[in-house]
Write an enzyme that holds these catalytic residues in place. Structure first.
Site, PDB file in Angstrom:
ATOM      1  N   ARG A   1      11.467  -5.448   5.209  1.00  0.00           N
ATOM      2  CA  ARG A   1      11.292  -4.064   4.825  1.00  0.00           C
ATOM      3  C   ARG A   1      12.072  -2.899   5.528  1.00  0.00           C
ATOM      4  NH1 ARG A   1       4.896  -2.030   4.918  1.00  0.00           N
ATOM      5  NH2 ARG A   1       5.156  -2.346   7.330  1.00  0.00           N
TER       6      ARG A   1
ATOM      7  N   ARG B   1      -9.790   2.337   8.788  1.00  0.00           N
ATOM      8  CA  ARG B   1      -9.476   0.881   9.330  1.00  0.00           C
ATOM      9  C   ARG B   1     -10.545   0.247   9.968  1.00  0.00           C
ATOM     10  NH1 ARG B   1      -3.653   1.470   9.025  1.00  0.00           N
ATOM     11  NH2 ARG B   1      -2.682  -0.372   9.368  1.00  0.00           N
TER      12      ARG B   1
ATOM     13  N   LYS C   1       0.576  -1.339   0.020  1.00  0.00           N
ATOM     14  CA  LYS C   1       0.100  -0.071   0.119  1.00  0.00           C
ATOM     15  C   LYS C   1       1.066   1.154   0.119  1.00  0.00           C
ATOM     16  CE  LYS C   1      -2.740   0.120   3.740  1.00  0.00           C
ATOM     17  NZ  LYS C   1      -1.916  -1.137   4.549  1.00  0.00           N
TER      18      LYS C   1
ATOM     19  N   ARG D   1      -0.776  -7.892  13.844  1.00  0.00           N
ATOM     20  CA  ARG D   1      -1.466  -6.910  12.803  1.00  0.00           C
ATOM     21  C   ARG D   1      -2.250  -7.380  11.811  1.00  0.00           C
ATOM     22  NH1 ARG D   1       3.960  -4.800  10.801  1.00  0.00           N
ATOM     23  NH2 ARG D   1       2.678  -3.334   9.536  1.00  0.00           N
TER      24      ARG D   1
ATOM     25  N   ARG E   1      10.907  -0.986  11.009  1.00  0.00           N
ATOM     26  CA  ARG E   1       9.740  -0.760  11.872  1.00  0.00           C
ATOM     27  C   ARG E   1       9.765  -1.598  13.092  1.00  0.00           C
ATOM     28  NH1 ARG E   1       4.810   0.400   8.225  1.00  0.00           N
ATOM     29  NH2 ARG E   1       3.636  -0.420   9.942  1.00  0.00           N
TER      30      ARG E   1
HETATM   31  P1  AMP Z   1       0.559   1.187   8.752  1.00  0.00           P
HETATM   32  O1  AMP Z   1       1.734   1.983   8.732  1.00  0.00           O
HETATM   33  O2  AMP Z   1      -0.513   1.393   8.057  1.00  0.00           O
HETATM   34  O3  AMP Z   1       0.808  -0.187   8.664  1.00  0.00           O
HETATM   35  O4  AMP Z   1      -0.096   1.358  10.541  1.00  0.00           O
HETATM   36  C1  AMP Z   1       0.816   1.035  11.521  1.00  0.00           C
HETATM   37  C2  AMP Z   1       0.174   1.041  12.829  1.00  0.00           C
HETATM   38  O5  AMP Z   1      -0.162   2.624  12.810  1.00  0.00           O
HETATM   39  C3  AMP Z   1      -0.912   0.087  12.825  1.00  0.00           C
HETATM   40  O6  AMP Z   1      -0.635  -1.084  13.203  1.00  0.00           O
HETATM   41  C4  AMP Z   1      -1.714   0.810  13.972  1.00  0.00           C
HETATM   42  O7  AMP Z   1      -1.132   0.599  15.076  1.00  0.00           O
HETATM   43  C5  AMP Z   1      -1.451   2.263  13.570  1.00  0.00           C
HETATM   44  N1  AMP Z   1      -2.622   2.688  12.755  1.00  0.00           N
HETATM   45  C6  AMP Z   1      -2.435   3.091  11.496  1.00  0.00           C
HETATM   46  N2  AMP Z   1      -3.803   3.604  10.733  1.00  0.00           N
HETATM   47  C7  AMP Z   1      -4.500   3.576  11.774  1.00  0.00           C
HETATM   48  C8  AMP Z   1      -5.924   3.896  11.676  1.00  0.00           C
HETATM   49  N3  AMP Z   1      -6.777   4.087  10.611  1.00  0.00           N
HETATM   50  N4  AMP Z   1      -6.482   3.326  12.823  1.00  0.00           N
HETATM   51  C9  AMP Z   1      -6.085   3.010  13.912  1.00  0.00           C
HETATM   52  N5  AMP Z   1      -4.636   2.723  14.035  1.00  0.00           N
HETATM   53  C10 AMP Z   1      -3.720   3.095  12.976  1.00  0.00           C
END
Ligand code: AMP
Length: 220
Positions: A123, A88, A13, A167, A156
């Site tokens: 990554r 989400r 993404k 996740r 990360r």
């Molecule tokens: P990502 O970079 O999109 O994989 O997001 C990493 C982490 O950020 C997730 O595992 C959540 O802990 C938090 N996060 C990102 N976007 C959201 C969202 N829309 N709602 C809640 N938590 C989020």
């Protein structure tokens, strides 16, 4: 053009969001990037957010919704935006609806789970910009360094196998309802919904997305 990118962690993404953002000159709004950046600031709330990020758990809807709503009304979003990682949950989707902003495209990126885990394990990211690399599939020009700034890349804290599984399970649990919601919206003509297989190369996936966004491809 306003776009929502849906897809599990590791589907690509962020990488595709970056490419689309550049191609169509619309900002990429990644809640993950914003939250990771916020978690580096020294405050009580940012420490709580950091704990959630490290555990791969979703941050409270109210916090994320407030953050995104503020961002959507900034000047650079006037011609559109691309949301990466938001919504989400259903309340987050409802919050977008309440703004009255029409979402032109909802793009669901899909890949088999085993591929996701392989992608996430190699990554590396450049934290200030959100640029994403992969040891095998998208390596930087100099190992461990960002191509543009030369700054260090990091792994990360949530890209470790047990957190990755947490996740992914969180994603599949929450997203089923979300996908149903947007398919219904598409049936009512309120948005266009596409599902895209992302198990191929980055450039091929990008081409598929560009075709959809320029209306060359037929709807599914
Ligand atoms: P990502 O970079 O999109 O994989 O997001 C990493 C982490 O950020 C997730 O595992 C959540 O802990 C938090 N996060 C990102 N976007 C959201 C969202 N829309 N709602 C809640 N938590 C989020």
């Amino acid at each position: 053009m306003r776009i929502i990118l849906l897809g599990p962690p590791g589907v690509g993404k962020g990488t595709q969001a970056q490419l689309i953002s550049k191609k169509f000159k619309i900002p990429k709004i990644s809640t993950g990037d914003i939250l990771r950046y916020f978690s580096t600031i020294d405050s009580c709330r940012s420490r709580q957010i950091k704990n959630f990020l490290n555990l791969g758990k979703l941050i409270n809807d109210d916090i994320v919704i407030q953050m995104v709503k503020q961002r959507l009304y900034q000047d650079d979003c006037r011609n559109g935006f691309l949301l990466d990682g938001f919504p989400r949950t259903l309340p987050q989707a409802e919050a977008i609806k309440e703004t009255g902003l029409i979402i032109d495209y909802v793009l669901e990126l899909v890949v088999p789970v085993q591929i996701l885990i392989t992608r996430l394990l190699g990554r590396k990211v450049h934290l200030p910009s959100g640029r994403i690399y992969h040891d095998q599939f998208n390596p930087p020009q100099i190992e461990g360094k960002d191509d543009i700034t030369g700054e260090d890349l990091i792994i990360r804290t949530d890209d470790h196998e047990h957190i990755i599984r947490q996740r992914l399970s969180e994603y599949y649990h929450q997203t089923e309802a979300l996908i149903l919601h947007y398919k219904q919206e598409a049936n009512l003509g309120k948005t266009s919904y596409y599902q895209i297989d992302c198990s191929t190369k980055i450039s091929e996936i990008h081409d598929k997305l560009v075709k959809i966004l320029t209306n060359i491809s037929s709807k599914i």
